[in-house]
Design a protein around this motif. Structure first.
Motif, short mmCIF file in Angstrom:
data_model
loop_
_atom_site.label_atom_id
_atom_site.label_comp_id
_atom_site.label_asym_id
_atom_site.label_seq_id
_atom_site.Cartn_x
_atom_site.Cartn_y
_atom_site.Cartn_z
N GLY A 180 0.79 -1.23 0.00
CA GLY A 180 0.00 0.00 0.00
C GLY A 180 0.81 1.27 0.00
O GLY A 180 0.34 2.31 0.47
N MET A 181 2.02 1.23 -0.55
CA MET A 181 2.86 2.43 -0.57
C MET A 181 2.37 3.40 -1.63
O MET A 181 1.68 3.03 -2.59
CB MET A 181 4.31 2.05 -0.82
N ASP A 182 2.72 4.66 -1.45
CA ASP A 182 2.31 5.72 -2.37
C ASP A 182 2.95 5.51 -3.75
O ASP A 182 4.10 5.12 -3.87
CB ASP A 182 2.73 7.08 -1.79
N GLU A 183 2.17 5.81 -4.80
CA GLU A 183 2.64 5.60 -6.17
C GLU A 183 3.86 6.46 -6.50
O GLU A 183 4.74 6.05 -7.26
CB GLU A 183 1.52 5.89 -7.17
N ALA A 184 3.91 7.66 -5.93
CA ALA A 184 5.07 8.53 -6.19
C ALA A 184 6.35 7.91 -5.64
O ALA A 184 7.40 7.93 -6.28
CB ALA A 184 4.84 9.90 -5.57
N ILE A 185 6.26 7.33 -4.46
CA ILE A 185 7.43 6.68 -3.86
C ILE A 185 7.80 5.43 -4.65
O ILE A 185 8.98 5.15 -4.90
CB ILE A 185 7.14 6.32 -2.39
N ILE A 186 6.78 4.66 -5.07
CA ILE A 186 7.03 3.46 -5.86
C ILE A 186 7.77 3.80 -7.15
O ILE A 186 8.76 3.16 -7.50
CB ILE A 186 5.70 2.74 -6.17
N SER A 187 7.30 4.83 -7.83
CA SER A 187 7.92 5.23 -9.09
C SER A 187 9.36 5.69 -8.88
O SER A 187 10.27 5.30 -9.62
CB SER A 187 7.09 6.36 -9.73
N PHE A 188 9.58 6.51 -7.85
CA PHE A 188 10.92 7.05 -7.60
C PHE A 188 11.89 5.93 -7.21
O PHE A 188 12.99 5.82 -7.77
CB PHE A 188 10.86 8.10 -6.49
N LEU A 189 11.51 5.09 -6.26
CA LEU A 189 12.41 4.04 -5.78
C LEU A 189 12.69 3.01 -6.86
O LEU A 189 13.83 2.54 -7.01
CB LEU A 189 11.80 3.36 -4.55
N SER A 190 11.66 2.63 -7.63
CA SER A 190 11.88 1.63 -8.68
C SER A 190 12.79 2.18 -9.77
O SER A 190 13.67 1.46 -10.28
CB SER A 190 10.54 1.19 -9.26
N SER A 191 12.62 3.45 -10.14
CA SER A 191 13.49 4.05 -11.15
C SER A 191 14.93 4.17 -10.64
O SER A 191 15.89 3.92 -11.38
CB SER A 191 12.96 5.43 -11.55
N LEU A 192 15.07 4.54 -9.37
CA LEU A 192 16.40 4.65 -8.77
C LEU A 192 17.09 3.28 -8.74
O LEU A 192 18.27 3.15 -9.08
CB LEU A 192 16.29 5.23 -7.37
N LEU A 193 16.35 2.25 -8.34
CA LEU A 193 16.91 0.90 -8.28
C LEU A 193 17.31 0.42 -9.68
O LEU A 193 18.40 -0.14 -9.86
CB LEU A 193 15.88 -0.05 -7.67
N TYR A 194 16.45 0.65 -10.66
CA TYR A 194 16.75 0.23 -12.04
C TYR A 194 18.00 0.94 -12.56
O TYR A 194 18.86 0.32 -13.20
CB TYR A 194 15.56 0.53 -12.94
N GLY A 195 18.12 2.23 -12.30
CA GLY A 195 19.28 2.99 -12.74
C GLY A 195 20.57 2.46 -12.13
O GLY A 195 21.59 2.32 -12.81
N MET A 196 20.53 2.15 -10.82
CA MET A 196 21.73 1.63 -10.15
C MET A 196 22.13 0.26 -10.73
O MET A 196 23.31 0.01 -10.98
CB MET A 196 21.46 1.52 -8.65
N LEU A 197 21.14 -0.60 -10.94
CA LEU A 197 21.43 -1.92 -11.49
C LEU A 197 21.99 -1.81 -12.91
O LEU A 197 22.92 -2.54 -13.28
CB LEU A 197 20.16 -2.79 -11.49
N PHE A 198 21.43 -0.91 -13.71
CA PHE A 198 21.90 -0.76 -15.09
C PHE A 198 23.33 -0.21 -15.14
O PHE A 198 24.12 -0.61 -16.00
CB PHE A 198 20.95 0.15 -15.87
N VAL A 199 23.67 0.69 -14.23
CA VAL A 199 25.05 1.20 -14.16
C VAL A 199 26.01 0.06 -13.83
O VAL A 199 27.11 -0.05 -14.42
CB VAL A 199 25.15 2.33 -13.12
N ILE A 200 25.61 -0.81 -12.90
CA ILE A 200 26.45 -1.97 -12.55
C ILE A 200 26.64 -2.88 -13.76
O ILE A 200 27.74 -3.38 -14.03
CB ILE A 200 25.81 -2.75 -11.38
N VAL A 201 25.57 -3.09 -14.52
CA VAL A 201 25.64 -3.92 -15.73
C VAL A 201 26.59 -3.31 -16.75
O VAL A 201 27.43 -4.01 -17.36
CB VAL A 201 24.23 -4.12 -16.34
N LEU A 202 26.49 -2.00 -16.97
CA LEU A 202 27.38 -1.32 -17.92
C LEU A 202 28.84 -1.44 -17.50
O LEU A 202 29.73 -1.69 -18.34
CB LEU A 202 26.98 0.16 -18.04
#
Length: 276
Positions: free
Chosen positions: A51-73
Motif C-alpha cells: 500500500g505504498m504511495d505511487e510517487a514513492i514506488i515510481s521514484f524508488l523503482s526508477s532509482l533501483l533500475y538505474g543503479m542496477l543498469f550502471v552496474i551492468v554497464l
C-alpha cells in the motif's frame, strides 16, 4: 590498402577475440537490462501490495533500475578489457556530489517515505506539528499540506515533520475535554459543584457512559478553580467546548456566583508621627 590487409592478417586472432568479447559484453548488457527490469517489476509489486504511495514506488523503482543498469554497464566495459577502476571512482564521486547538493531534498524524501510507511496521520486528520495546527489535506513525498482553521494552506517540508513532535487529535474516537472554571472565594463550593455537574450531565454531546470528573483543582490567588472533565466524541470536541463554556457562564450568572477578575489586595498602614 596492402598495409591494412597485412595488419588485419597479423591481428586476425586479436580481432576475433575482441569481437567475441564485444558480443559477450552486448549480451551482458541485454541480459542485465532484462534482469534489472524484472527486479524493478518485482519491487514495484511488493511495494504496491504494502500500500505504498505511487510517487514513492515510481521514484524508488526508477532509482533501483538505474543503479542496477550502471552496474551492468560497468561489468560489460570491464569484460571488454578496459580498466573500470577510474570509472567506478568517477561514478562514486558524482553520486557523492549529487547527494551533498540534494541533501535537504533527500532528507525530505526519506522523511516522506517514513510518513507514508509508518502513517502517524492520514488525510483528513487534525494534527499539530512544527508549530502549525490544521487538517491534513495532502501527503506528498517531499512535503505535507495542511489546512488551518481559517482556511489557509500551509506546506510543511517532511523533514521538519519527522524531526518534531506530532500530535494527532483524530487518532482516537473519543477525547476528554478539560475545562478550568474559576469562582470567587465567597462562592458556596457545594452549590457551584452541583451546578457544574448538572450542566455537564445534561449536555447532549457529553458521553454519559464515561466518567465525568468535576471538583476543586486549585486555590488560586484570586479564585477557586474547578475542573470540568467530560468525555466527548472527537468530532464533537470543539462544539462541546464552546457550548459548555457558554452554558456554564450563563448558569453561574443566574445563580449569583461570581467569576472573579485577577485581583490584588493593597494594605495601607498609617503611621503616627510626633510633632515637636
Amino acid at each position: 590498402m596492402d598495409t591494412i590487409q597485412n595488419w588485419l592478417v597479423d591481428n586476425q586472432q586479436m580481432l576475433i577475440d575482441f569481437a567475441i568479447k564485444l558480443v559477450v559484453a552486448l549480451a551482458i548488457i541485454f541480459i542485465g537490462k532484462f534482469v534489472a527490469n524484472l527486479v524493478r517489476k518485482g519491487v514495484v509489486k511488493v511495494m504496491r501490495l504494502r500500500g505504498m504511495d505511487e510517487a514513492i514506488i515510481s521514484f524508488l523503482s526508477s532509482l533501483l533500475y538505474g543503479m542496477l543498469f550502471v552496474i551492468v554497464l560497468i561489468a560489460a566495459i570491464s569484460h571488454l578489457g578496459f580498466n573500470t577502476t577510474s570509472l567506478v571512482a568517477i561514478v562514486g564521486a558524482a553520486g557523492l556530489a549529487i547527494g551533498l547538493a540534494l541533501q535537504g531534498s533527500l532528507s525530505n524524501f526519506a522523511s516522506g517515505v517514513l510518513l507514508i510507511i509508518l502513517k502517524p496521520f492520514k488525510s483528513g486528520d487534525f494534527i499539530d506539528v512544527a508549530g502549525v495546527s490544521g487538517i491534513v489535506e495532502e501527503i506528498h513525498v517531499f512535503s505535507t499540506k495542511l489546512r488551518t482553521g481559517d482556511n489557509k494552506a500551509v506546506i510543511i517540508p517532511n523533514g521538519k515533520i519527522t524531526s518534531s513532535t506530532i500530535t494527532n487529535f483524530s487518532t482516537k474516537p473519543e477525547r476528554r475535554l478539560d475545562l478550568v472554571i474559576g469562582v470567587s472565594y465567597e462562592a458556596d463550593l457545594a452549590v457551584t459543584k452541583a451546578l457544574l455537574t448538572k450542566i455537564t450531565n445534561e449536555h447532549e454531546l457529553v458521553m454519559k457512559e464515561k466518567e465525568i470528573v468535576i471538583g476543586v483543582q486549585e486555590l488560586a490567588e484570586s479564585s477557586v478553580n474547578f475542573v470540568v472533565r467530560p468525555w466527548v466524541k472527537s468530532g464533537d470536541y470543539w462544539p462541546l467546548h464552546r457550548d459548555l463554556l457558554e452554558k456554564i457562564k450563563v448558569a453561574l450568572d443566574h445563580a449569583g456566583i461570581e467569576i472573579p477578575y485577577p485581583q490584588l489586595s493593597l494594605h495601607v498602614r498609617k503611621e503616627e508621627t510626633n510633632e515637636s
